[in-house]
Design a protein around this motif. Sequence first.
Motif, PDB file in Angstrom:
ATOM      1  N   LEU A  81      15.056  17.007  -4.142  1.00  6.71           N
ATOM      2  CA  LEU A  81      16.479  17.155  -4.434  1.00  6.71           C
ATOM      3  C   LEU A  81      17.132  18.093  -3.436  1.00  6.71           C
ATOM      4  O   LEU A  81      16.662  19.202  -3.205  1.00  6.71           O
ATOM      5  CB  LEU A  81      16.655  17.712  -5.857  1.00  6.71           C
ATOM      6  N   THR A  82      18.212  17.629  -2.833  1.00  6.85           N
ATOM      7  CA  THR A  82      19.044  18.502  -2.010  1.00  6.85           C
ATOM      8  C   THR A  82      20.448  18.472  -2.593  1.00  6.85           C
ATOM      9  O   THR A  82      21.077  17.432  -2.639  1.00  6.85           O
ATOM     10  CB  THR A  82      19.050  18.037  -0.541  1.00  6.85           C
ATOM     11  N   ALA A  86      23.206  24.912  -0.488  1.00  2.00           N
ATOM     12  CA  ALA A  86      21.891  25.062   0.118  1.00  2.00           C
ATOM     13  C   ALA A  86      20.989  25.907  -0.781  1.00  2.00           C
ATOM     14  O   ALA A  86      21.271  27.063  -1.041  1.00  2.00           O
ATOM     15  CB  ALA A  86      22.030  25.707   1.490  1.00  2.00           C
ATOM     16  N   ALA A  87      19.913  25.285  -1.273  1.00  2.00           N
ATOM     17  CA  ALA A  87      18.981  25.974  -2.162  1.00  2.00           C
ATOM     18  C   ALA A  87      17.862  26.567  -1.331  1.00  2.00           C
ATOM     19  O   ALA A  87      16.756  26.051  -1.298  1.00  2.00           O
ATOM     20  CB  ALA A  87      18.444  25.008  -3.216  1.00  2.00           C
ATOM     21  N   ASP A 145      17.581  23.199   4.232  1.00  2.00           N
ATOM     22  CA  ASP A 145      17.541  22.778   2.834  1.00  2.00           C
ATOM     23  C   ASP A 145      16.917  21.391   2.711  1.00  2.00           C
ATOM     24  O   ASP A 145      16.025  21.159   1.888  1.00  2.00           O
ATOM     25  CB  ASP A 145      18.975  22.774   2.309  1.00  2.00           C
ATOM     26  N   LEU A 146      17.359  20.481   3.547  1.00  3.23           N
ATOM     27  CA  LEU A 146      16.826  19.117   3.501  1.00  3.23           C
ATOM     28  C   LEU A 146      15.363  19.101   3.945  1.00  3.23           C
ATOM     29  O   LEU A 146      14.527  18.413   3.341  1.00  3.23           O
ATOM     30  CB  LEU A 146      17.684  18.201   4.380  1.00  3.23           C
ATOM     31  N   THR A 149      13.238  20.031   1.135  1.00  4.48           N
ATOM     32  CA  THR A 149      13.104  18.922   0.189  1.00  4.48           C
ATOM     33  C   THR A 149      12.028  17.949   0.647  1.00  4.48           C
ATOM     34  O   THR A 149      11.342  17.338  -0.168  1.00  4.48           O
ATOM     35  CB  THR A 149      14.456  18.194   0.066  1.00  4.48           C
TER      36      THR A 149
ATOM     37  N   GLU B  97      21.584  31.765  -7.186  1.00  8.07           N
ATOM     38  CA  GLU B  97      21.479  30.918  -6.002  1.00  8.07           C
ATOM     39  C   GLU B  97      20.816  29.611  -6.404  1.00  8.07           C
ATOM     40  O   GLU B  97      20.255  29.500  -7.471  1.00  8.07           O
ATOM     41  CB  GLU B  97      20.676  31.649  -4.916  1.00  8.07           C
ATOM     42  N   GLY B  98      20.899  28.617  -5.522  1.00  4.10           N
ATOM     43  CA  GLY B  98      20.393  27.291  -5.892  1.00  4.10           C
ATOM     44  C   GLY B  98      18.883  27.168  -5.937  1.00  4.10           C
ATOM     45  O   GLY B  98      18.360  26.166  -6.387  1.00  4.10           O
ATOM     46  N   ILE B  99      18.183  28.215  -5.482  1.00  2.00           N
ATOM     47  CA  ILE B  99      16.747  28.077  -5.277  1.00  2.00           C
ATOM     48  C   ILE B  99      15.990  27.792  -6.571  1.00  2.00           C
ATOM     49  O   ILE B  99      14.998  27.059  -6.573  1.00  2.00           O
ATOM     50  CB  ILE B  99      16.189  29.339  -4.565  1.00  2.00           C
ATOM     51  N   VAL B 100      16.455  28.340  -7.689  1.00  2.00           N
ATOM     52  CA  VAL B 100      15.726  28.113  -8.939  1.00  2.00           C
ATOM     53  C   VAL B 100      15.862  26.652  -9.383  1.00  2.00           C
ATOM     54  O   VAL B 100      14.907  26.059  -9.884  1.00  2.00           O
ATOM     55  CB  VAL B 100      16.180  29.099 -10.034  1.00  2.00           C
ATOM     56  N   ARG B 102      15.996  24.249  -7.369  1.00  5.26           N
ATOM     57  CA  ARG B 102      15.013  23.553  -6.545  1.00  5.26           C
ATOM     58  C   ARG B 102      13.613  23.682  -7.151  1.00  5.26           C
ATOM     59  O   ARG B 102      12.902  22.696  -7.277  1.00  5.26           O
ATOM     60  CB  ARG B 102      15.019  24.127  -5.131  1.00  5.26           C
ATOM     61  N   SER B 105      13.150  21.441 -10.040  1.00  2.00           N
ATOM     62  CA  SER B 105      13.055  20.008  -9.772  1.00  2.00           C
ATOM     63  C   SER B 105      11.741  19.667  -9.081  1.00  2.00           C
ATOM     64  O   SER B 105      11.498  18.515  -8.748  1.00  2.00           O
ATOM     65  CB  SER B 105      14.243  19.546  -8.925  1.00  2.00           C
TER      66      SER B 105
END
Lengths: 314, 268
Positions: A81-82, A86-87, A145-146, A149, B97-100, B102, B105
């Motif tokens: 998942l992206t 930006a995770a 980020d990608l 993934t 942040e978005g990392i968690v 990620r 998932s």
Amino acid sequence: MTAAITARGLVKRYRDRVVLDGVDLDVAAGTVFALLGPNGAGKTTAVHILATLVRPDSGTAVLAGHNLAQDPQGVRSVIGLTGQFAAVDNLLTGEENLRLMADLRHLGPREGRRRVAELLERFDLTQAARKPLATYSGGMRRRLDLAMTLVGTPQIVFLDEPTTGLDPRSRQTMWDIVRELIADGATIFLTTQYLDEADRVADRVAVLDRGRIVGEGTPGELKSRVGTEVLLIKDPDGTPRPEIPIDGTVRGLRDALAAVDGDPAAVVSLRAPSLDDVFFALTGSAASEASTVGAAPTLTNASATDASSTEEEA
Amino acid sequence: MTSFTATAADSGTMFRRNLLHMLRYPGLTVFVIAIPVLLLLLFVYVFGGTLGAGLPGGGSHGAIQEYLAYVVPGILLIGVAGIANGASIGIAQDMTEGIVARFRSMAVSRAAVLNGHVLGNTVQGLLCLAIVLGVGLLMGLRPGAGPLAWLTLVVFLALVCFAVSWVAVAMGMTAKTVESASNWPMIFTLLPFLGSGFVPTSSMPGWLRQFADWQPFTAFIETARDLLAGQAPDARYGWLSLLWCALFVVGGYVWARSLYERKSVGAS
């Protein structure tokens, strides 16, 4: 063709707001599927459900043979998942971020190193590999980020508005990378607000509006519903006339002009159909109608597509 | 890979990530260590003469040294409370942040992110406590503890750090922003003051003494104080400490896990 994603009757409510209202999706393995819709249509929620982050209130889904409800860990092992943001871990370097992913995918030290080096190279991040993320540009962060993934070589890749907030050049790089992914045979599920983006890469497109799929087909099929061009006429005093979709032929244009009883000094121009046009064609309400029937959500949705505001879905 | 070894491997990965964070962002660690050291200096050299004279059996001779021996366990637990702040801030950063999302998932063991934070904080805590004790020794602290008592003390303080970190991690997850993440753990910083950290509870009014005698930090401080002095810990405070630790670990873990499942998506 085997199915990569099969979803039936997905429903999600947040309190009394219905975000997804019975969504069915079919994505064949090795194809690119674009979920198209304005802000707030429920695109991100659909992705979050399929990526096991959000539990649907009802409905079922199977991803690469794994049932979403019964085997979420199985689903997680085949997806990547992206999201829109930006995770990445901002306190680590690019390389450390990728190593983190390799470790969490249990690739083993040797394979992990190999895969990280390969992705750094492919995403043009080798030079910046050991630099802290604070020095990365927006485009570099998205690429990282990608890359994160893809460390686990997922069969199904979700790209939630992968180009939102990127400058034109980074946008272009992003699509080049997506094309490479397609060539590698991954199944890609992407969301976007822009028809032209879907048009460039997607095999099939579904249009989501207020939690419902209102149209599905190839990009060509969808556009043919609104004609291939839109004729714009402005009176000499600057008043715009209602837009007229045409089929792109000389005859079509001539007929459309003939039907206009107009001032010969009126200004004409042509433009390609936009998401708005497809969207209005599919929801069966013209832009002018929408404003008079008091269908406020439609109007808001339509205008929001132009604004570059980020999606506010939960 | 079995689920246990996978959890252990993923927790190890996350633990390494948290250690890297400490190296890359040393400001938080320095802050967490500086506060107890400054408090130690303040309480010993500024208040120590007077407070030491007020200790039971305390004379004016060597009052400062007497107070140093008394206050060090209290300062150690102030350090633990500071660690709790760091734990809350760390997890709040992750969650906002978005990392968690990620991590969630991916087929990563669900508890691994939290385990990594708690273990990383425990190590940070032991580092902090070692420095505080080192400063205490430089100031003339001469603990009576033998090797076994030292070992017990280290294990005991690690357990307290671990237990308090679990609650702090859960508290950090309730925060909507990183800025507000340290609001709840502030309670931990107050508890040594409302216990036997700086003055004996016997000098407090009855109602406060009731509270002070039962609250977790008094038990932690008294147990640490006995171990540091080389005495067998008071049985009541020893058991009370273990009971509070168990409660913190179980309660913090259950709370944090349920928040983790619910909250890691809402941030976007």
